[in-house]
Write a protein that holds these residues in place. Sequence first.
Motif, short mmCIF file in Angstrom:
data_model
loop_
_atom_site.label_atom_id
_atom_site.label_comp_id
_atom_site.label_asym_id
_atom_site.label_seq_id
_atom_site.Cartn_x
_atom_site.Cartn_y
_atom_site.Cartn_z
N LEU A 1 0.80 -1.23 0.00
CA LEU A 1 0.00 0.00 0.00
C LEU A 1 0.83 1.28 0.00
O LEU A 1 0.28 2.38 -0.09
N GLY A 2 2.17 1.16 0.11
CA GLY A 2 3.03 2.34 0.24
C GLY A 2 3.12 3.16 -1.03
O GLY A 2 2.87 2.69 -2.14
N GLU A 3 3.54 4.43 -0.87
CA GLU A 3 3.64 5.35 -2.00
C GLU A 3 4.87 5.11 -2.86
O GLU A 3 4.88 5.45 -4.04
N ARG A 4 5.94 4.55 -2.29
CA ARG A 4 7.17 4.28 -3.05
C ARG A 4 7.67 5.54 -3.75
O ARG A 4 7.82 5.58 -4.96
N GLN B 1 0.53 -0.52 -9.28
CA GLN B 1 -0.79 -0.60 -8.66
C GLN B 1 -0.68 -1.11 -7.23
O GLN B 1 -0.01 -2.11 -6.96
N LYS B 2 -1.36 -0.41 -6.31
CA LYS B 2 -1.36 -0.84 -4.91
C LYS B 2 -2.06 -2.18 -4.79
O LYS B 2 -3.13 -2.39 -5.36
N GLU B 3 -1.46 -3.08 -4.05
CA GLU B 3 -1.94 -4.45 -3.87
C GLU B 3 -2.05 -5.20 -5.20
O GLU B 3 -2.75 -6.21 -5.29
N GLY B 4 -1.32 -4.71 -6.19
CA GLY B 4 -1.35 -5.35 -7.50
C GLY B 4 -0.40 -6.53 -7.59
O GLY B 4 0.44 -6.76 -6.72
N SER B 5 -0.49 -7.26 -8.69
CA SER B 5 0.31 -8.48 -8.86
C SER B 5 1.80 -8.17 -8.91
O SER B 5 2.61 -8.97 -8.42
N ARG B 6 2.19 -7.04 -9.48
CA ARG B 6 3.62 -6.72 -9.57
C ARG B 6 4.22 -6.50 -8.18
O ARG B 6 5.32 -6.97 -7.90
N ARG B 7 3.54 -5.77 -7.34
CA ARG B 7 4.05 -5.55 -5.97
C ARG B 7 4.18 -6.89 -5.24
O ARG B 7 5.16 -7.13 -4.53
N LYS B 8 3.22 -7.76 -5.41
CA LYS B 8 3.25 -9.04 -4.71
C LYS B 8 4.38 -9.92 -5.22
O LYS B 8 5.07 -10.58 -4.43
#
Length: 270
Positions: A162-165, A172-179
């Motif tokens: 959920l962070g702004e980075r 995308q927040k909570e998106g597949s790339r972050r995961k």
Amino acid sequence: GKSIVITERVMTVVLKAIEENRINEIRILLTTFNKELKNYLLSWLKELFEREGLKYERTAKYDVGFRFEGSLDENITLMHFDIIPTRIWKEIEPETNPFFSDSLQFDNYHHRILDEVIDVVKKAAKITTKEYDNVLNPTYILDEYHRVIYGQEYWNKEEYYLGERRGRPRLQKEGSRRKLIWATIQTYLKGMEQRKTSSVFTRRHKFLKKIQEENSIFRNLFSHIFVDEFQDCTQADYKIFYGLLSDNNNLVLAGDYAQAVHLGSSADIP
């Protein structure tokens, strides 16, 4: 010019302390991310000592240092930033030092390990296309760990999802790339622990966690900290300085954001 100025600022602190008969209270850390610059700073300091006629002796409590007449301890410590965790931990609490048994490795090693980790993560996620290659590559992953996971202190997956980075490409927040990135970095870090290897960034990460422990003996080691090339400091690096300082008002910075080659647009002063 800014590096010359920062050594003059160091001398201002020293001369005032000598004049007020409190040199024994002065513990200055002068640090930089540039190894060649460290040698220049050392040379300029010695020229200033001679200019002012100061009596001193060379010391080596952490790395290179100086103790002035009338002081019981090292008054100025000069260290390249990357060795601060290892040298301070070794001196202050050697029995818990995690760096005795690990091996410091550099870019080629970490890229090779991450190539293997990315393959494992892709297979687990059943990824067979190049859709995620813009983030699932060693360069991006290492930058994300340095600039965001460590640098902006997103130390659990909820914060990272959920962070702004700040200063990084939008995801995308909570998106597949972050995961996928989070899974890759965690697998990479666990593998490093198993292999007993490290990077300068994993060492900083462990050091900051140690400083932030309740009643940490790593706190308040220095009365003043002077940082040259501050544009290479992440938010977490500033936390290291704050933890080591007895008074955060005594943090002095010199640098140029136009030269933020290691952090790019994620460089930021708290």
